[in-house]
Design an enzyme around this catalytic site. Structure first.
Site, short mmCIF file in Angstrom:
data_model
loop_
_atom_site.label_atom_id
_atom_site.label_comp_id
_atom_site.label_asym_id
_atom_site.label_seq_id
_atom_site.Cartn_x
_atom_site.Cartn_y
_atom_site.Cartn_z
N GLU A 17 0.82 -1.05 0.04
CA GLU A 17 0.23 -0.31 0.41
C GLU A 17 0.94 1.29 -0.13
O GLU A 17 1.96 1.63 0.74
CB GLU A 17 -0.96 0.32 0.95
CG GLU A 17 -2.08 1.44 0.93
CD GLU A 17 -2.73 1.54 2.50
OE1 GLU A 17 -3.47 0.93 2.72
OE2 GLU A 17 -2.27 2.13 3.55
N HIS A 152 -13.26 -2.63 14.26
CA HIS A 152 -13.66 -1.14 13.96
C HIS A 152 -14.40 -0.44 15.93
O HIS A 152 -14.89 -0.80 16.35
CB HIS A 152 -14.53 -0.76 13.37
CG HIS A 152 -14.60 0.14 12.82
ND1 HIS A 152 -15.35 1.44 14.07
CD2 HIS A 152 -14.12 1.09 12.06
CE1 HIS A 152 -15.08 2.69 12.69
NE2 HIS A 152 -14.37 2.16 11.73
N LYS A 168 -21.47 -5.64 4.33
CA LYS A 168 -21.19 -5.16 3.10
C LYS A 168 -20.36 -6.27 1.73
O LYS A 168 -20.38 -5.98 0.74
CB LYS A 168 -19.71 -4.86 3.44
CG LYS A 168 -18.72 -4.06 3.25
CD LYS A 168 -17.99 -2.97 3.98
CE LYS A 168 -16.78 -2.93 4.47
NZ LYS A 168 -15.62 -2.48 4.89
N LYS A 275 7.95 4.07 1.87
CA LYS A 275 9.52 3.51 2.32
C LYS A 275 9.19 2.58 1.67
O LYS A 275 10.19 1.17 1.70
CB LYS A 275 9.70 3.77 3.04
CG LYS A 275 8.85 4.41 4.30
CD LYS A 275 9.46 4.37 5.74
CE LYS A 275 9.32 5.53 7.02
NZ LYS A 275 8.87 4.74 8.17
P1 FAD Z 1 -17.58 0.76 6.96
O1 FAD Z 1 -17.72 -0.48 6.28
O2 FAD Z 1 -19.13 1.39 6.76
O3 FAD Z 1 -17.74 0.49 8.68
C1 FAD Z 1 -17.77 1.53 9.82
C2 FAD Z 1 -18.55 1.31 11.00
O4 FAD Z 1 -19.73 1.13 10.98
C3 FAD Z 1 -17.80 -0.05 11.42
O5 FAD Z 1 -17.96 0.21 12.74
C4 FAD Z 1 -18.94 -1.36 11.42
O6 FAD Z 1 -19.35 -2.00 12.07
C5 FAD Z 1 -20.58 0.13 11.18
N1 FAD Z 1 -21.37 -0.40 10.54
C6 FAD Z 1 -21.02 -0.97 8.77
N2 FAD Z 1 -21.94 -1.04 7.90
C7 FAD Z 1 -23.36 -0.10 9.24
C8 FAD Z 1 -24.89 -0.49 8.67
N3 FAD Z 1 -24.80 -0.55 7.37
N4 FAD Z 1 -25.33 -0.08 9.40
C9 FAD Z 1 -24.87 0.65 11.08
N5 FAD Z 1 -23.29 0.25 11.25
C10 FAD Z 1 -22.59 -0.26 10.37
N6 FAD Z 1 -9.50 5.66 5.18
C11 FAD Z 1 -8.95 7.13 4.54
O7 FAD Z 1 -9.65 7.79 5.17
N7 FAD Z 1 -8.96 6.64 2.73
C12 FAD Z 1 -8.43 5.11 2.83
O8 FAD Z 1 -8.10 5.08 1.46
C13 FAD Z 1 -8.60 3.99 3.19
N8 FAD Z 1 -7.46 2.72 3.47
C14 FAD Z 1 -8.11 1.48 4.40
C15 FAD Z 1 -7.76 0.81 3.65
C16 FAD Z 1 -8.07 -0.07 4.78
C17 FAD Z 1 -7.40 -1.75 4.33
C18 FAD Z 1 -8.25 -0.21 6.42
C19 FAD Z 1 -8.30 -1.50 7.22
C20 FAD Z 1 -8.92 1.13 6.85
C21 FAD Z 1 -9.27 2.03 5.11
N9 FAD Z 1 -9.32 3.59 5.53
C22 FAD Z 1 -9.05 4.44 5.29
C23 FAD Z 1 -10.08 3.56 6.64
C24 FAD Z 1 -11.28 3.90 6.98
O9 FAD Z 1 -11.78 4.74 6.61
C25 FAD Z 1 -11.96 4.31 8.66
O10 FAD Z 1 -11.82 2.85 9.43
C26 FAD Z 1 -13.24 4.10 8.95
O11 FAD Z 1 -13.61 4.74 10.14
C27 FAD Z 1 -14.14 3.25 7.78
O12 FAD Z 1 -14.45 2.79 7.08
P2 FAD Z 1 -15.21 1.31 6.74
O13 FAD Z 1 -15.44 1.48 4.53
O14 FAD Z 1 -14.30 0.16 6.94
O15 FAD Z 1 -16.69 1.32 7.18
#
Ligand code: FAD
Length: 293
Positions: A17, A152, A168, A275
């Site tokens: 990444e 999370h 999801k 890096k």
């Molecule tokens: P979601 O899948 O929406 O989950 C977030 C929270 O909501 C969780 O607690 C989940 O249980 C809950 N949830 C999910 N669906 C629902 C629903 N339907 N109803 C109610 N609750 C729900 N951030 C950036 O800004 N840019 C990036 O490029 C980036 N890359 C990442 C890559 C990886 C591998 C990871 C692990 C994280 C990355 N992040 C990035 C951080 C990410 O945006 C955050 O962790 C964010 O808080 C959650 O994103 P998510 O897509 O997991 O959200």
């Protein structure tokens, strides 16, 4: 090329990444760093979107460059929570036009400003809403999603978190990449639970090589990861020496990867923090294992 067509089920393979530049002036140096990383021939590379202060406008430029110049398949990250439908949809169209076939569909972190606003008015509440949009524009994208071996931070408990993760995946995620973790047992436990819950897509563990002491606090704050005593001792002992800490952090990450492979995990994603020397050192440490056994 789609990530799901690349993943190796037998031999160990590494993917990397990178993040986009924080400003226009940093573009060339970031581009160079990502090119050096691409030259290490990872199975694929992912480019974050706005994370770590990077400029979202450059995600696609960096991803396209790696893909076209080095033939390394790329994943363009995309977040949605603080954007309008129009912005996000036009980004999806741009990715489609670039020929990149993989999107990491993310919600993005909630900013304090956003949290003060009326949630019912948000165009996107969760990553699942973005997945529906991507699929409505082009059902042929290979979509990845984030998952959290240590839950999370906003989730009340793991059962809830895994229930949302299953939704999801059912909405159209073809693979998952994990948040960083420093204790592999947490991942094994998580994998057992999600498989029990009926989530069958490939899960790619994300490994963060911690190469300086300051990174520990930042990384842990961001991810809420558990830091094992073994890792804390290492930071205590080597944290004051940048060279020694880097070597120790690379060794720790290598050790994690070897243990993952020994336990049947063949695809590992490394958070390189742009890096090249760190990515290369890990690759060299695994030279008799990578792609061979
Ligand atoms: P979601 O899948 O929406 O989950 C977030 C929270 O909501 C969780 O607690 C989940 O249980 C809950 N949830 C999910 N669906 C629902 C629903 N339907 N109803 C109610 N609750 C729900 N951030 C950036 O800004 N840019 C990036 O490029 C980036 N890359 C990442 C890559 C990886 C591998 C990871 C692990 C994280 C990355 N992040 C990035 C951080 C990410 O945006 C955050 O962790 C964010 O808080 C959650 O994103 P998510 O897509 O997991 O959200």
């Amino acid at each position: 090329m789609k990530i799901t067509d690349i993943l190796d089920n037998k031999k160990l393979s590494l993917s990397f990444e990178v993040f986009p530049p924080k400003s226009d002036t940093a573009f060339d140096s970031v581009k160079n760093a990502t090119e050096e990383i691409a030259k290490l021939s990872p199975s694929f590379m992912s480019v974050t979107y706005g994370a770590g202060g990077g400029t979202s406008a450059y995600t696609l430029k960096i991803a396209e460059n790696i893909d076209k110049k080095y033939g390394v398949p790329t994943v363009a990250h995309l977040t949605c929570v603080s954007s309008t439908k129009e912005t996000v949809r036009s980004k999806i169209e741009e990715i489609k036009a670039s020929g990149i076939q993989n999107i990491m569909a993310l919600r993005g972190d909630l900013t304090p400003e956003l949290e003060k606003t009326d949630r019912t008015k948000w165009a996107y509440k969760n990553a699942i809403d973005l997945i529906y949009d991507i699929k409505s524009i082009d059902d042929n994208f290979c979509i990845g999603g984030a998952c959290y071996p240590e839950i999370h931070p906003e989730s009340e408990n793991q059962t809830e978190d895994i229930r949302h993760l299953k939704e999801k995946v059912d909405a159209g995620c073809s693979f998952l990449t994990t948040q960083m973790f420093f204790d592999n047992n947490l991942l094994y436990n998580f994998l057992y639970k999600i498989r029990q819950a009926g989530i069958t897509v490939p899960v790619i563990p994300g490994i963060m090589p911690i190469t300086n002491a300051n990174q520990v606090d930042r990384a842990v704050k961001l991810s809420s990861s558990f830091v094992p005593q073994r890792f804390k001792s290492l930071v205590d002992k080597f944290g004051h020496s940048p060279e020694a800490m880097k070597q120790a952090g690379i060794a720790y990450a290598t050790d994690q990867i070897i243990d993952l492979f020994a336990n049947g995990i063949t695809n590992v994603h490394i958070y390189t923090m742009n890096k090249p020397e760190v990515a290369e050192a890990i690759k060299n440490n695994l030279s008799d294992i990578l792609g061979k056994l």
